[in-house]
Scaffold this motif. Structure first.
Motif, short mmCIF file in Angstrom:
data_model
loop_
_atom_site.label_atom_id
_atom_site.label_comp_id
_atom_site.label_asym_id
_atom_site.label_seq_id
_atom_site.Cartn_x
_atom_site.Cartn_y
_atom_site.Cartn_z
N GLY A 42 0.81 -1.22 0.00
CA GLY A 42 0.00 0.00 0.00
C GLY A 42 0.84 1.27 0.00
N SER A 43 2.14 1.11 0.03
CA SER A 43 3.01 2.29 0.08
C SER A 43 2.99 3.08 -1.22
CB SER A 43 4.44 1.86 0.41
OG SER A 43 4.97 1.08 -0.64
N PHE A 44 2.64 2.47 -2.33
CA PHE A 44 2.68 3.24 -3.58
C PHE A 44 1.62 4.32 -3.62
CE2 PHE A 44 -0.86 1.46 -5.97
CZ PHE A 44 -1.02 0.20 -5.44
N ILE A 45 0.52 4.16 -2.90
CA ILE A 45 -0.48 5.22 -2.81
C ILE A 45 0.06 6.37 -1.97
CG2 ILE A 45 -2.79 5.77 -1.95
CD1 ILE A 45 -3.51 2.84 -2.54
N ILE A 46 0.71 6.06 -0.87
CA ILE A 46 1.30 7.09 -0.01
C ILE A 46 2.40 7.83 -0.75
CG2 ILE A 46 2.53 7.49 2.16
CD1 ILE A 46 -0.39 6.61 2.49
N LEU A 55 9.26 3.04 -5.51
CA LEU A 55 8.74 2.07 -6.46
C LEU A 55 7.27 2.30 -6.77
CD1 LEU A 55 9.76 -0.37 -8.01
CD2 LEU A 55 9.05 -1.79 -6.12
N GLY A 56 6.52 2.73 -5.80
CA GLY A 56 5.11 3.02 -6.02
C GLY A 56 4.88 4.17 -6.98
N ARG A 57 5.72 5.16 -6.90
CA ARG A 57 5.60 6.29 -7.82
C ARG A 57 5.92 5.85 -9.25
NH1 ARG A 57 6.99 12.34 -6.58
NH2 ARG A 57 6.58 13.20 -8.63
N HIS A 58 6.92 4.98 -9.41
CA HIS A 58 7.22 4.45 -10.74
C HIS A 58 6.04 3.63 -11.26
CE1 HIS A 58 11.33 5.75 -11.07
NE2 HIS A 58 11.61 5.22 -9.88
N PHE A 59 5.37 2.93 -10.37
CA PHE A 59 4.23 2.12 -10.77
C PHE A 59 3.10 3.01 -11.30
CE2 PHE A 59 0.28 -0.18 -9.65
CZ PHE A 59 0.46 -1.31 -10.43
N VAL A 60 2.77 4.06 -10.57
CA VAL A 60 1.69 4.95 -10.98
C VAL A 60 2.07 5.70 -12.26
CG1 VAL A 60 0.30 6.93 -10.28
CG2 VAL A 60 0.81 5.15 -8.63
#
Length: 117
Positions: free
Chosen positions: A50-54, A63-68
């Motif tokens: 759930g860290s990519f939302i944060i 990594l979450g930012r790269h995903f979005v």
């Protein structure tokens, strides 16, 4: 822990004359930790995945930012790679929980030996 302390085997341990420290650490704590470990495995996985939302909300690089960003750019290889990474993370944490169970309660076995009849 309060529920475990009311069980019959704790009463038996007290009747044997065991000290409170031995009762708590050898009898009560391992049995009380089984539900906690059961909950902490998926909880840790959900916190990490759930860290990519944060990261996107608070503009934290990760990594979450790269995903979005890869979703916006339709970069399917990055989407697939991050999805596989997160799924491996969830699988490994659930496997870790399954490996901790026999350490807490020896009655829980990973492999049941079959006897020849």
């Amino acid at each position: 822990m309060l529920e475990v302390l009311t069980r019959d085997y704790i009463t038996t341990a007290r009747a044997k004359g065991l000290s409170l420290t031995v009762i708590l650490y050898r009898h009560a704590l391992p049995n009380a930790l089984i539900p906690v470990v059961t909950y902490l495995g998926p909880l840790a996985a959900s916190i990490l995945t759930g860290s990519f939302i944060i990261e996107m909300i608070f503009a934290i690089p990760g990594l979450g930012r790269h995903f979005v960003t890869s979703i916006y750019n339709r970069d399917y290889t990055v989407i697939l790679g991050v999805t596989i990474f997160y799924s491996l993370l969830v699988i490994s944490l659930n496997l870790l929980v399954d490996l901790i169970y026999p350490l807490l309660d020896p009655r829980i076995k990973l492999i049941e030996k079959q006897e020849d009849k």
